[in-house]
Design a protein around this motif. Sequence first.
Motif, PDB file in Angstrom:
ATOM      1  N   VAL A 151      64.317   6.175  28.530  1.00 23.13           N
ATOM      2  CA  VAL A 151      64.365   7.589  28.200  1.00 23.13           C
ATOM      3  C   VAL A 151      63.411   8.354  29.113  1.00 23.13           C
ATOM      4  CG1 VAL A 151      64.047   9.331  26.422  1.00 23.13           C
ATOM      5  CG2 VAL A 151      64.932   7.067  25.800  1.00 23.13           C
ATOM      6  N   GLU A 152      63.992   9.254  29.917  1.00 27.58           N
ATOM      7  CA  GLU A 152      63.175  10.058  30.818  1.00 27.58           C
ATOM      8  C   GLU A 152      62.803  11.381  30.167  1.00 27.58           C
ATOM      9  OE1 GLU A 152      66.501   8.347  33.625  1.00 27.58           O
ATOM     10  OE2 GLU A 152      66.390   9.280  31.641  1.00 27.58           O
ATOM     11  N   SER A 153      61.689  11.940  30.600  1.00 28.52           N
ATOM     12  CA  SER A 153      61.278  13.263  30.167  1.00 28.52           C
ATOM     13  C   SER A 153      60.366  13.861  31.223  1.00 28.52           C
ATOM     14  CB  SER A 153      60.559  13.204  28.813  1.00 28.52           C
ATOM     15  OG  SER A 153      59.376  12.441  28.918  1.00 28.52           O
ATOM     16  N   GLY A 154      60.122  15.156  31.106  1.00 27.94           N
ATOM     17  CA  GLY A 154      59.177  15.808  31.997  1.00 27.94           C
ATOM     18  C   GLY A 154      59.780  16.688  33.069  1.00 27.94           C
ATOM     19  N   GLY A 155      61.092  16.716  33.168  1.00 26.54           N
ATOM     20  CA  GLY A 155      61.717  17.566  34.173  1.00 26.54           C
ATOM     21  C   GLY A 155      61.606  19.039  33.811  1.00 26.54           C
ATOM     22  N   GLY A 156      62.019  19.887  34.756  1.00 24.50           N
ATOM     23  CA  GLY A 156      61.978  21.318  34.498  1.00 24.50           C
ATOM     24  C   GLY A 156      62.060  22.116  35.767  1.00 24.50           C
ATOM     25  N   LEU A 157      61.757  23.389  35.635  1.00 26.90           N
ATOM     26  CA  LEU A 157      61.763  24.322  36.766  1.00 26.90           C
ATOM     27  C   LEU A 157      60.326  24.538  37.236  1.00 26.90           C
ATOM     28  CD1 LEU A 157      63.135  26.477  38.578  1.00 26.90           C
ATOM     29  CD2 LEU A 157      62.812  28.097  36.683  1.00 26.90           C
ATOM     30  N   VAL A 158      60.124  24.412  38.536  1.00 27.98           N
ATOM     31  CA  VAL A 158      58.783  24.577  39.095  1.00 27.98           C
ATOM     32  C   VAL A 158      58.901  25.300  40.425  1.00 27.98           C
ATOM     33  CG1 VAL A 158      58.836  22.304  40.224  1.00 27.98           C
ATOM     34  CG2 VAL A 158      56.637  23.357  39.654  1.00 27.98           C
ATOM     35  N   GLN A 159      57.884  26.046  40.783  1.00 27.87           N
ATOM     36  CA  GLN A 159      57.890  26.754  42.055  1.00 27.87           C
ATOM     37  C   GLN A 159      57.536  25.813  43.196  1.00 27.87           C
ATOM     38  OE1 GLN A 159      55.218  30.106  41.677  1.00 27.87           O
ATOM     39  NE2 GLN A 159      56.771  31.354  40.649  1.00 27.87           N
ATOM     40  N   PRO A 160      57.973  26.131  44.395  1.00 29.53           N
ATOM     41  CA  PRO A 160      57.572  25.313  45.550  1.00 29.53           C
ATOM     42  C   PRO A 160      56.058  25.186  45.631  1.00 29.53           C
ATOM     43  CG  PRO A 160      59.308  26.815  46.166  1.00 29.53           C
ATOM     44  CD  PRO A 160      58.900  27.205  44.763  1.00 29.53           C
ATOM     45  N   GLY A 161      55.614  23.966  45.921  1.00 24.74           N
ATOM     46  CA  GLY A 161      54.183  23.687  45.960  1.00 24.74           C
ATOM     47  C   GLY A 161      53.618  23.230  44.636  1.00 24.74           C
ATOM     48  N   GLY A 162      54.394  23.335  43.579  1.00 25.36           N
ATOM     49  CA  GLY A 162      53.935  22.949  42.255  1.00 25.36           C
ATOM     50  C   GLY A 162      54.045  21.458  41.994  1.00 25.36           C
ATOM     51  N   SER A 163      53.708  21.068  40.763  1.00 25.27           N
ATOM     52  CA  SER A 163      53.694  19.656  40.379  1.00 25.27           C
ATOM     53  C   SER A 163      54.427  19.446  39.059  1.00 25.27           C
ATOM     54  CB  SER A 163      52.251  19.161  40.210  1.00 25.27           C
ATOM     55  OG  SER A 163      51.541  19.242  41.425  1.00 25.27           O
ATOM     56  N   LEU A 164      54.953  18.248  38.911  1.00 25.74           N
ATOM     57  CA  LEU A 164      55.547  17.793  37.657  1.00 25.74           C
ATOM     58  C   LEU A 164      55.235  16.318  37.509  1.00 25.74           C
ATOM     59  CD1 LEU A 164      59.171  19.315  37.528  1.00 25.74           C
ATOM     60  CD2 LEU A 164      57.256  19.872  36.014  1.00 25.74           C
ATOM     61  N   ARG A 165      55.177  15.868  36.270  1.00 25.72           N
ATOM     62  CA  ARG A 165      55.045  14.436  36.023  1.00 25.72           C
ATOM     63  C   ARG A 165      56.190  14.000  35.128  1.00 25.72           C
ATOM     64  NH1 ARG A 165      50.259  10.979  33.032  1.00 25.72           N
ATOM     65  NH2 ARG A 165      51.160  11.993  31.183  1.00 25.72           N
ATOM     66  N   LEU A 166      56.986  13.105  35.648  1.00 27.83           N
ATOM     67  CA  LEU A 166      58.089  12.538  34.880  1.00 27.83           C
ATOM     68  C   LEU A 166      57.617  11.276  34.163  1.00 27.83           C
ATOM     69  CD1 LEU A 166      61.033  12.832  37.444  1.00 27.83           C
ATOM     70  CD2 LEU A 166      60.156  14.549  35.836  1.00 27.83           C
ATOM     71  N   SER A 167      58.179  11.061  32.968  1.00 27.33           N
ATOM     72  CA  SER A 167      57.874   9.868  32.189  1.00 27.33           C
ATOM     73  C   SER A 167      59.162   9.121  31.889  1.00 27.33           C
ATOM     74  CB  SER A 167      57.188  10.244  30.875  1.00 27.33           C
ATOM     75  OG  SER A 167      55.983  10.930  31.095  1.00 27.33           O
ATOM     76  N   CYS A 168      59.057   7.820  31.844  1.00 31.64           N
ATOM     77  CA  CYS A 168      60.188   6.965  31.488  1.00 31.64           C
ATOM     78  C   CYS A 168      59.686   5.951  30.464  1.00 31.64           C
ATOM     79  CB  CYS A 168      60.745   6.268  32.708  1.00 31.64           C
ATOM     80  SG  CYS A 168      61.996   5.019  32.342  1.00 31.64           S
ATOM     81  N   THR A 169      60.174   6.055  29.249  1.00 32.05           N
ATOM     82  CA  THR A 169      59.774   5.131  28.192  1.00 32.05           C
ATOM     83  C   THR A 169      60.792   4.005  28.091  1.00 32.05           C
ATOM     84  OG1 THR A 169      58.717   6.927  26.973  1.00 32.05           O
ATOM     85  CG2 THR A 169      59.191   4.908  25.752  1.00 32.05           C
ATOM     86  N   ALA A 170      60.287   2.776  28.182  1.00 29.40           N
ATOM     87  CA  ALA A 170      61.156   1.601  28.177  1.00 29.40           C
ATOM     88  C   ALA A 170      61.261   0.999  26.785  1.00 29.40           C
ATOM     89  CB  ALA A 170      60.604   0.558  29.145  1.00 29.40           C
ATOM     90  N   SER A 171      62.422   0.458  26.485  1.00 34.37           N
ATOM     91  CA  SER A 171      62.617  -0.275  25.233  1.00 34.37           C
ATOM     92  C   SER A 171      62.032  -1.681  25.368  1.00 34.37           C
ATOM     93  CB  SER A 171      64.114  -0.368  24.920  1.00 34.37           C
ATOM     94  OG  SER A 171      64.740  -1.199  25.892  1.00 34.37           O
ATOM     95  N   ARG A 172      62.070  -2.452  24.300  1.00 36.91           N
ATOM     96  CA  ARG A 172      61.580  -3.822  24.378  1.00 36.91           C
ATOM     97  C   ARG A 172      62.387  -4.618  25.397  1.00 36.91           C
ATOM     98  NH1 ARG A 172      60.722  -7.240  18.991  1.00 36.91           N
ATOM     99  NH2 ARG A 172      59.108  -5.654  18.805  1.00 36.91           N
ATOM    100  N   ARG A 173      63.677  -4.355  25.454  1.00 35.45           N
ATOM    101  CA  ARG A 173      64.514  -5.096  26.390  1.00 35.45           C
ATOM    102  C   ARG A 173      64.161  -4.779  27.834  1.00 35.45           C
ATOM    103  NH1 ARG A 173      70.944  -5.511  25.813  1.00 35.45           N
ATOM    104  NH2 ARG A 173      70.195  -5.629  23.695  1.00 35.45           N
ATOM    105  N   THR A 174      64.077  -3.515  28.158  1.00 37.97           N
ATOM    106  CA  THR A 174      63.815  -3.147  29.551  1.00 37.97           C
ATOM    107  C   THR A 174      62.353  -3.368  29.916  1.00 37.97           C
ATOM    108  OG1 THR A 174      63.650  -0.838  28.814  1.00 37.97           O
ATOM    109  CG2 THR A 174      65.719  -1.539  29.790  1.00 37.97           C
ATOM    110  N   ARG A 175      61.494  -3.468  28.922  1.00 41.29           N
ATOM    111  CA  ARG A 175      60.107  -3.781  29.204  1.00 41.29           C
ATOM    112  C   ARG A 175      60.003  -5.169  29.845  1.00 41.29           C
ATOM    113  NH1 ARG A 175      56.081  -5.242  30.685  1.00 41.29           N
ATOM    114  NH2 ARG A 175      53.945  -4.834  29.995  1.00 41.29           N
ATOM    115  N   GLY A 176      60.996  -6.017  29.617  1.00 37.39           N
ATOM    116  CA  GLY A 176      61.005  -7.342  30.203  1.00 37.39           C
ATOM    117  C   GLY A 176      61.529  -7.393  31.631  1.00 37.39           C
ATOM    118  N   SER A 177      62.003  -6.272  32.154  1.00 38.09           N
ATOM    119  CA  SER A 177      62.507  -6.240  33.517  1.00 38.09           C
ATOM    120  C   SER A 177      61.353  -6.336  34.515  1.00 38.09           C
ATOM    121  CB  SER A 177      63.287  -4.944  33.764  1.00 38.09           C
ATOM    122  OG  SER A 177      64.408  -4.864  32.907  1.00 38.09           O
ATOM    123  N   HIS A 178      61.634  -6.968  35.651  1.00 36.34           N
ATOM    124  CA  HIS A 178      60.587  -7.134  36.657  1.00 36.34           C
ATOM    125  C   HIS A 178      60.338  -5.837  37.421  1.00 36.34           C
ATOM    126  CE1 HIS A 178      58.108  -8.867  39.741  1.00 36.34           C
ATOM    127  NE2 HIS A 178      58.962  -8.503  40.680  1.00 36.34           N
TER     128      HIS A 178
END
Length: 121
Positions: free
Chosen positions: A5-32
């Motif tokens: 599950v991703e979050s953190g997107g949006g509208l930002v002006q040039p030169g600005g910053s954003l931080r995206l997050s991706c929360t993993a399930s137990r299954r995908t937490r096991g991925s390398h």
Amino acid sequence: QEELVESGGGLVQPGGSLRLSCTASRRTRGSHAMGWFRQAPGKEREFVACTDWSGGWTFVADSVKGRFTISIDNSKNIVFLQMNSLKPEDTAVYYCAAGPSFFPSTSYDYWGQGTQVTVSS
């Protein structure tokens, strides 16, 4: 259950910053490999960055090197993409992915639904 599950997107002006997050399930937490990709309208999906759950090894595409950083919060099963000095050409839907290998992109088994990032004044 959504595996990524991703979050953190949006509208930002040039030169600005954003931080995206991706929360993993137990299954995908096991991925390398954990990766971030993006797809702009009318363009092919593009690799952005990848890492493993130790966070000790990371790789970032040349197009974003020096501006984007990928990192891990192991305690919360979250992968972050810190994006600084954003440019209009960074506008895209950003996807989190998990799989057994870092490369190629076809090795990723699980994909999130994506989060829109728009860089515009």
